[in-house]
Write an enzyme that holds these catalytic residues in place. Structure first.
Site, PDB file in Angstrom:
ATOM      1  N   CYS A  66      88.831  73.543  22.145  1.00  0.00           N
ATOM      2  CA  CYS A  66      89.491  74.376  23.114  1.00  0.00           C
ATOM      3  C   CYS A  66      89.474  75.900  22.803  1.00  0.00           C
ATOM      4  O   CYS A  66      89.222  76.298  21.497  1.00  0.00           O
ATOM      5  CB  CYS A  66      91.096  74.157  23.206  1.00  0.00           C
ATOM      6  SG  CYS A  66      91.320  72.409  23.739  1.00  0.00           S
ATOM      7  N   ARG A  92      88.990  74.578  32.327  1.00  0.00           N
ATOM      8  CA  ARG A  92      87.747  74.321  32.723  1.00  0.00           C
ATOM      9  C   ARG A  92      87.102  73.394  31.629  1.00  0.00           C
ATOM     10  O   ARG A  92      87.566  73.744  30.511  1.00  0.00           O
ATOM     11  CB  ARG A  92      86.995  75.760  32.884  1.00  0.00           C
ATOM     12  CG  ARG A  92      87.469  76.741  33.981  1.00  0.00           C
ATOM     13  CD  ARG A  92      86.649  77.937  33.717  1.00  0.00           C
ATOM     14  NE  ARG A  92      86.983  78.848  35.244  1.00  0.00           N
ATOM     15  CZ  ARG A  92      87.956  79.572  35.155  1.00  0.00           C
ATOM     16  NH1 ARG A  92      88.695  79.912  34.315  1.00  0.00           N
ATOM     17  NH2 ARG A  92      88.039  80.650  36.394  1.00  0.00           N
ATOM     18  N   TYR A  94      85.578  69.881  40.750  1.00  0.00           N
ATOM     19  CA  TYR A  94      86.551  71.009  40.938  1.00  0.00           C
ATOM     20  C   TYR A  94      88.150  70.283  41.667  1.00  0.00           C
ATOM     21  O   TYR A  94      87.786  69.617  42.792  1.00  0.00           O
ATOM     22  CB  TYR A  94      85.977  72.059  41.704  1.00  0.00           C
ATOM     23  CG  TYR A  94      85.146  72.785  40.838  1.00  0.00           C
ATOM     24  CD1 TYR A  94      83.620  72.284  40.969  1.00  0.00           C
ATOM     25  CD2 TYR A  94      85.225  73.667  40.045  1.00  0.00           C
ATOM     26  CE1 TYR A  94      82.613  72.630  40.069  1.00  0.00           C
ATOM     27  CE2 TYR A  94      84.269  74.198  39.289  1.00  0.00           C
ATOM     28  CZ  TYR A  94      82.975  73.766  39.368  1.00  0.00           C
ATOM     29  OH  TYR A  94      82.041  74.454  38.458  1.00  0.00           O
ATOM     30  N   GLU A 134      89.929  81.530  28.028  1.00  0.00           N
ATOM     31  CA  GLU A 134      89.124  82.235  28.707  1.00  0.00           C
ATOM     32  C   GLU A 134      89.349  83.915  28.672  1.00  0.00           C
ATOM     33  O   GLU A 134      90.309  84.217  27.994  1.00  0.00           O
ATOM     34  CB  GLU A 134      89.581  82.085  30.214  1.00  0.00           C
ATOM     35  CG  GLU A 134      89.011  80.657  30.816  1.00  0.00           C
ATOM     36  CD  GLU A 134      87.327  80.477  30.944  1.00  0.00           C
ATOM     37  OE1 GLU A 134      86.848  81.561  31.403  1.00  0.00           O
ATOM     38  OE2 GLU A 134      87.139  79.367  31.160  1.00  0.00           O
ATOM     39  N   ARG A 169      91.532  62.495  23.877  1.00  0.00           N
ATOM     40  CA  ARG A 169      91.813  61.530  22.838  1.00  0.00           C
ATOM     41  C   ARG A 169      92.592  60.089  23.473  1.00  0.00           C
ATOM     42  O   ARG A 169      92.608  59.300  22.891  1.00  0.00           O
ATOM     43  CB  ARG A 169      92.474  62.045  21.658  1.00  0.00           C
ATOM     44  CG  ARG A 169      91.826  63.194  21.005  1.00  0.00           C
ATOM     45  CD  ARG A 169      90.358  62.598  20.371  1.00  0.00           C
ATOM     46  NE  ARG A 169      89.479  63.608  19.924  1.00  0.00           N
ATOM     47  CZ  ARG A 169      88.440  63.912  20.155  1.00  0.00           C
ATOM     48  NH1 ARG A 169      87.687  63.153  20.595  1.00  0.00           N
ATOM     49  NH2 ARG A 169      87.841  64.994  19.428  1.00  0.00           N
ATOM     50  N   ARG A 205      80.133  70.703  34.745  1.00  0.00           N
ATOM     51  CA  ARG A 205      81.289  71.308  34.663  1.00  0.00           C
ATOM     52  C   ARG A 205      82.377  70.479  35.596  1.00  0.00           C
ATOM     53  O   ARG A 205      82.044  69.742  36.300  1.00  0.00           O
ATOM     54  CB  ARG A 205      80.720  72.809  35.561  1.00  0.00           C
ATOM     55  CG  ARG A 205      80.137  73.626  34.905  1.00  0.00           C
ATOM     56  CD  ARG A 205      80.857  74.576  33.722  1.00  0.00           C
ATOM     57  NE  ARG A 205      82.054  74.717  34.352  1.00  0.00           N
ATOM     58  CZ  ARG A 205      82.488  76.071  34.973  1.00  0.00           C
ATOM     59  NH1 ARG A 205      81.432  76.939  35.058  1.00  0.00           N
ATOM     60  NH2 ARG A 205      83.791  76.209  35.253  1.00  0.00           N
TER      61      ARG A 205
END
Length: 127
Positions: free
Chosen positions: A74, A89, A107, A77, A62, A6
């Protein structure tokens, strides 16, 4: 074994160059921190909050040499009230023998509030 790695970051503006730059910074840190090779990646999912729509963050992947053939998608959320704004994210699915507790989740920026328990283990995420 396939493991999920993540990462999350935020942008200040819904602007293409900032979205791509922030996403690339996050991807590079995820890749370097976990010693990831593109041929070991099954897929990458990138989600954005509803206020990030000026560019596809997948374009950042890319720009990284060797990552041309890695599948990336993509998505937006779900709009949870009072959630972190202008957030990007990433969920990277990687073939690795590294134990789950040794995976380095990244993060950056305001996204450190999402997982302070994990964000504190990275020195470079306090930007």
């Amino acid at each position: 074994m396939i493991r999920g790695i993540r990462g999350a970051t935020t942008v200040e503006q819904n602007e293409e160059t900032e979205i791509i730059a922030a996403t690339k910074q996050l991807l590079v840190e995820m890749i370097e921190s976990n010693n990831i090779q593109p041929e070991d990646v099954a897929s990458v999912f990138i989600s954005v909050t509803k206020d990030v729509f000026a560019a596809f963050p997948a374009k950042a992947l890319r720009e990284i040499e060797g990552w041309t053939y890695v599948p990336v998608m993509c998505m937006q959320e779900i709009p949870v009230p009072d959630s972190l704004e202008k957030c990007i994210r990433i969920m990277m699915h990687v073939e690795t023998a590294v134990p789950q507790e040794e995976i380095r989740h990244i993060y950056l920026n305001h996204a450190t509030v999402l997982r302070p328990d994990l964000a504190g283990s990275n020195e470079s995420n306090q930007k």
